[in-house]
Design a protein around this motif. Sequence first.
Motif, PDB file in Angstrom:
ATOM      1  N   ALA A 151       0.815  -1.222   0.000  1.00 20.97           N
ATOM      2  CA  ALA A 151       0.000   0.000   0.000  1.00 20.97           C
ATOM      3  C   ALA A 151       0.847   1.270   0.000  1.00 20.97           C
ATOM      4  O   ALA A 151       0.448   2.274  -0.579  1.00 20.97           O
ATOM      5  N   ASP A 152       2.021   1.229   0.607  1.00 21.17           N
ATOM      6  CA  ASP A 152       2.816   2.459   0.681  1.00 21.17           C
ATOM      7  C   ASP A 152       3.363   2.909  -0.678  1.00 21.17           C
ATOM      8  O   ASP A 152       3.870   4.010  -0.818  1.00 21.17           O
ATOM      9  N   LEU A 153       3.220   2.070  -1.705  1.00 19.08           N
ATOM     10  CA  LEU A 153       3.634   2.464  -3.056  1.00 19.08           C
ATOM     11  C   LEU A 153       2.493   3.091  -3.848  1.00 19.08           C
ATOM     12  O   LEU A 153       2.705   3.615  -4.934  1.00 19.08           O
ATOM     13  N   SER A 154       1.302   3.027  -3.302  1.00 21.95           N
ATOM     14  CA  SER A 154       0.111   3.486  -4.013  1.00 21.95           C
ATOM     15  C   SER A 154      -0.300   4.876  -3.550  1.00 21.95           C
ATOM     16  O   SER A 154      -0.330   5.147  -2.347  1.00 21.95           O
ATOM     17  N   PRO A 155      -0.663   5.761  -4.496  1.00 24.26           N
ATOM     18  CA  PRO A 155      -1.153   7.086  -4.087  1.00 24.26           C
ATOM     19  C   PRO A 155      -2.421   7.004  -3.235  1.00 24.26           C
ATOM     20  O   PRO A 155      -2.677   7.860  -2.408  1.00 24.26           O
ATOM     21  N   GLU A 156      -3.206   5.928  -3.433  1.00 19.70           N
ATOM     22  CA  GLU A 156      -4.439   5.754  -2.661  1.00 19.70           C
ATOM     23  C   GLU A 156      -4.187   5.128  -1.290  1.00 19.70           C
ATOM     24  O   GLU A 156      -5.083   5.043  -0.469  1.00 19.70           O
ATOM     25  N   GLY A 157      -2.966   4.621  -1.061  1.00 20.02           N
ATOM     26  CA  GLY A 157      -2.658   3.989   0.214  1.00 20.02           C
ATOM     27  C   GLY A 157      -3.259   2.607   0.366  1.00 20.02           C
ATOM     28  O   GLY A 157      -3.485   2.143   1.474  1.00 20.02           O
ATOM     29  N   THR A 158      -3.541   1.942  -0.762  1.00 21.20           N
ATOM     30  CA  THR A 158      -4.096   0.585  -0.727  1.00 21.20           C
ATOM     31  C   THR A 158      -3.182  -0.346  -1.516  1.00 21.20           C
ATOM     32  O   THR A 158      -2.409   0.092  -2.374  1.00 21.20           O
ATOM     33  N   ASP A 159      -3.279  -1.633  -1.211  1.00 21.49           N
ATOM     34  CA  ASP A 159      -2.507  -2.610  -1.974  1.00 21.49           C
ATOM     35  C   ASP A 159      -2.856  -2.481  -3.451  1.00 21.49           C
ATOM     36  O   ASP A 159      -4.012  -2.241  -3.806  1.00 21.49           O
ATOM     37  N   ASN A 160      -1.860  -2.614  -4.290  1.00 23.70           N
ATOM     38  CA  ASN A 160      -2.055  -2.548  -5.731  1.00 23.70           C
ATOM     39  C   ASN A 160      -1.893  -3.960  -6.278  1.00 23.70           C
ATOM     40  O   ASN A 160      -0.796  -4.510  -6.270  1.00 23.70           O
ATOM     41  N   GLU A 161      -2.993  -4.544  -6.709  1.00 23.45           N
ATOM     42  CA  GLU A 161      -3.001  -5.947  -7.144  1.00 23.45           C
ATOM     43  C   GLU A 161      -3.198  -6.037  -8.652  1.00 23.45           C
ATOM     44  O   GLU A 161      -4.101  -5.425  -9.214  1.00 23.45           O
ATOM     45  N   TRP A 162      -2.340  -6.814  -9.284  1.00 21.05           N
ATOM     46  CA  TRP A 162      -2.433  -7.082 -10.717  1.00 21.05           C
ATOM     47  C   TRP A 162      -2.765  -8.552 -10.895  1.00 21.05           C
ATOM     48  O   TRP A 162      -2.099  -9.418 -10.327  1.00 21.05           O
ATOM     49  N   VAL A 163      -3.784  -8.842 -11.677  1.00 21.95           N
ATOM     50  CA  VAL A 163      -4.210 -10.212 -11.953  1.00 21.95           C
ATOM     51  C   VAL A 163      -4.007 -10.459 -13.440  1.00 21.95           C
ATOM     52  O   VAL A 163      -4.439  -9.653 -14.269  1.00 21.95           O
TER      53      VAL A 163
END
Length: 130
Positions: A53-65
């Motif tokens: 999450a700390d890599l995301s501007p939204e502060g959420t996990d960024n998941e790629w499927v």
Amino acid sequence: MSAPAENLPATAAPVEERVRARVITDDPLYRAIPVALRFAPAEPLAVRIVFPADLSPEGTDNEWVFPRALLEAGLQAPTGTGDVRIWPCGRVQAVVEFHSPEGVAVVQFDIAALRRFLRRTYAATATATR
């Protein structure tokens, strides 16, 4: 041949592999980040790469499927034409390129970690279909 996802027993355990990856930028010093590789036997054709999450501007996990077959093929030769592209980089590294409306992220992984994860996903699928 594997069983359809809806026929998998409830005991089929998900697979998660925690690895370190390197974000490739113009900076000569790379940034190592923790990444989760995930696989759910209920979705046997897909894998997930989850960035913290700390890599995301939204502060959420960024998941790629994306398709598990894409990951496997990308360890052998350049593959992918859409949001995810993968290619080997030398004998021990692989590069995964993620395209989104916000931009492009280029991340380097150890091939050994990705192969270990893939082996575990196939083992989970084989166990689930027995």
